[in-house]
Design an enzyme around this catalytic site. Structure first.
Site, PDB file in Angstrom:
ATOM      1  N   HIS A   1       2.332   9.177  -5.019  1.00 34.84           N
ATOM      2  CA  HIS A   1       1.064   8.033  -5.402  1.00 34.84           C
ATOM      3  C   HIS A   1       0.790   6.892  -4.587  1.00 34.84           C
ATOM      4  O   HIS A   1       1.706   6.377  -4.050  1.00 34.84           O
ATOM      5  CB  HIS A   1       1.363   7.845  -7.003  1.00 34.84           C
ATOM      6  CG  HIS A   1       1.186   9.281  -7.835  1.00 34.84           C
ATOM      7  ND1 HIS A   1       0.019   9.706  -8.186  1.00 34.84           N
ATOM      8  CD2 HIS A   1       2.304   9.863  -8.307  1.00 34.84           C
ATOM      9  CE1 HIS A   1       0.306  10.948  -9.049  1.00 34.84           C
ATOM     10  NE2 HIS A   1       1.699  10.882  -9.011  1.00 34.84           N
TER      11      HIS A   1
ATOM     12  N   CYS B   1      -3.026   8.563  -3.081  1.00 39.73           N
ATOM     13  CA  CYS B   1      -4.642   7.786  -3.196  1.00 39.73           C
ATOM     14  C   CYS B   1      -4.618   6.404  -2.501  1.00 39.73           C
ATOM     15  O   CYS B   1      -3.642   5.927  -2.282  1.00 39.73           O
ATOM     16  CB  CYS B   1      -4.606   7.471  -4.708  1.00 39.73           C
ATOM     17  SG  CYS B   1      -4.858   8.907  -6.063  1.00 39.73           S
TER      18      CYS B   1
END
Length: 421
Positions: free
Chosen positions: A140, A181
């Site tokens: 992430h 992301c």
């Protein structure tokens, strides 16, 4: 005579040159299954392509294969079955750094070759000016940082490490593929003349996506209940597995870009050597010409009907899917916790945005020291940022760059957010 000696010297360097790889899964927990699946797949691909195991270093928390939620104990799959093809990528995946050793400090010291700052006996990249390095990271992220299980690596720290490696002749060329992301935000300051080339799974202000998600997560006739891979990662790995090493880095990028449907894959850094073939980075120096090739019809990643999940929503969808299938009270409790957690982050960051009149638009923090300080304050005083909560780091970045408040005042504002919990 001097000319002959020069040619001999160059020849020695070429013979002794090796390829190195650093493969990192920065997450833990079964709902993040896909990250460790991506990394073990990449390890097995490189070994099949002739990389020496001694030159491949793997970071993975290693809590998936034997996880109680895993219906196939001791196995991890990065692809669903199709016509009987699906490889247990955990089988033979050698993990060098696991559990709490999966952290930014060890990651950076492995890159720098600072063996005396690493746990005893652990591997590091012992490269020279003649060696190529491939780095792959899956986890992430948010604008200006990528996540490890308990901490973060900030863009400024990565750029400083690259500069150190460049100045100390730690590589010939370095290729970095990043699956997170807002991954593009980690490379906005990457120099264009340091022989470092990067691909990001997403641009600086969008999510990356999981793939082979329920209901397309079937292995040996059973649903695993989680995304098996990440779209960008599976796309580039399945392409490499086909064995067409005549592709250039540029052609490889174009294939990945065109077949990653949910996010915008981007190039960064030094593009001067993208005409070189991918074998310079995905081959080992002892490549086996007769290795087993994967059948071309085994892959269907570019099928737009394959289920994909936004990484920000992965945990929510994971527990929704589990509860819908099992009706289990434990799964219901976890689902409720995730719903409440998301509502909490929406509320407190909504109040922060309103009180400081922040735009809420994408923002890359120029003041990275401030960003690091306010995140540490928030996590110490309030709660750890979750995969979903990381979407609001852009507000911290905007707050650091657009207000005239002192650091201590910003930290006090962040601490006060906890009072709304």
């Amino acid at each position: 005579m001097k000319y002959i000696l020069l040619l001999l010297t160059i020849g020695v360097f070429q013979v002794n040159a090796v390829n190195w790889a650093l493969l990192v899964s920065g997450s833990n927990a079964f709902y993040n299954y896909r990250h460790q699946a991506d990394v073990c797949h990449s390890y097995k691909t490189l070994i099949k392509n002739g990389y020496s195991p001694e030159n491949v270093i793997v970071f993975a928390y290693d809590d998936i294969a034997q996880n109680r939620q895993n219906i196939y104990k001791g196995a991890i799959y990065n692809q669903p079955n199709k016509d009987g093809f699906s490889d247990n990528v955990y089988d033979g995946c050698v993990i060098d750094y696991s559990k709490t050793d999966v952290n930014p400090t060890n990651f950076l010291n492995v890159l720098k070759g600072n063996y005396d700052h690493l746990p005893d006996g652990h591997k590091f990249i012992n490269s020279t000016r003649e060696d190529n390095i491939f780095v792959y990271f899956s986890d992430h992220g948010s604008p200006g940082l990528i996540a490890f299980p308990t901490s973060y690596l900030y863009e400024q720290e990565l750029m400083e490490t690259f500069q150190y490696m460049f100045e100390n002749n730690r590589y010939n060329k370095l290729v970095f593929y990043l699956e997170t992301c807002e991954s593009g935000s980690m490379f906005v300051n990457l120099p264009k003349d340091h022989r470092i080339y990067a691909l990001s799974a997403a641009n600086p202000y969008e999510s990356s996506w999981g793939t082979y998600c329920p209901p397309d997560d079937i292995v040996n006739g059973k649903n695993l209940g989680t995304c098996l891979g990440d779209e960008f990662s599976v796309t580039f790995l399945e392409n490499v597995d086909l064995g067409d090493f005549s592709q250039t880095l540029q052609e490889h990028f174009e294939f990945i870009r065109d077949n990653t449907l949910k996010s915008n894959v981007m190039q960064w850094g030094d593009l001067s050597f993208t005409s070189e073939t991918i074998k310079e980075f995905f081959w080992g120096r002892k490549f086996l010409e007769k290795r087993k090739m994967c059948p071309k019809d085994a892959f269907f990643m570019n099928d737009e009907n394959v289920s994909r999940w936004d990484s920000r929503d992965n945990k929510l969808l994971f527990y929704q899917n589990r509860y819908n299938k099992t009706g289990d009270l434990e799964d219901f409790i976890e689902l409720e916790k995730e719903i409440k957690s998301r509502a909490y982050f929406d509320t407190i960051f909504g109040e922060l945005q309103q009180s400081l009149k922040l735009t809420g638009d994408y923002h890359f923090a120029l003041n990275q020291n401030c960003l690091k300080s306010v995140i540490e304050t928030f996590e110490n005083k309030c709660t750890k940022l979750t995969d979903y909560g990381l979407k609001y780091v852009k507000l911290f970045g905007e707050m650091c760059d657009s207000t005239n408040l002192l650091q201590i005042q910003l930290n006090m504002i962040v601490s006060s957010l906890c009072m709304t919990e």
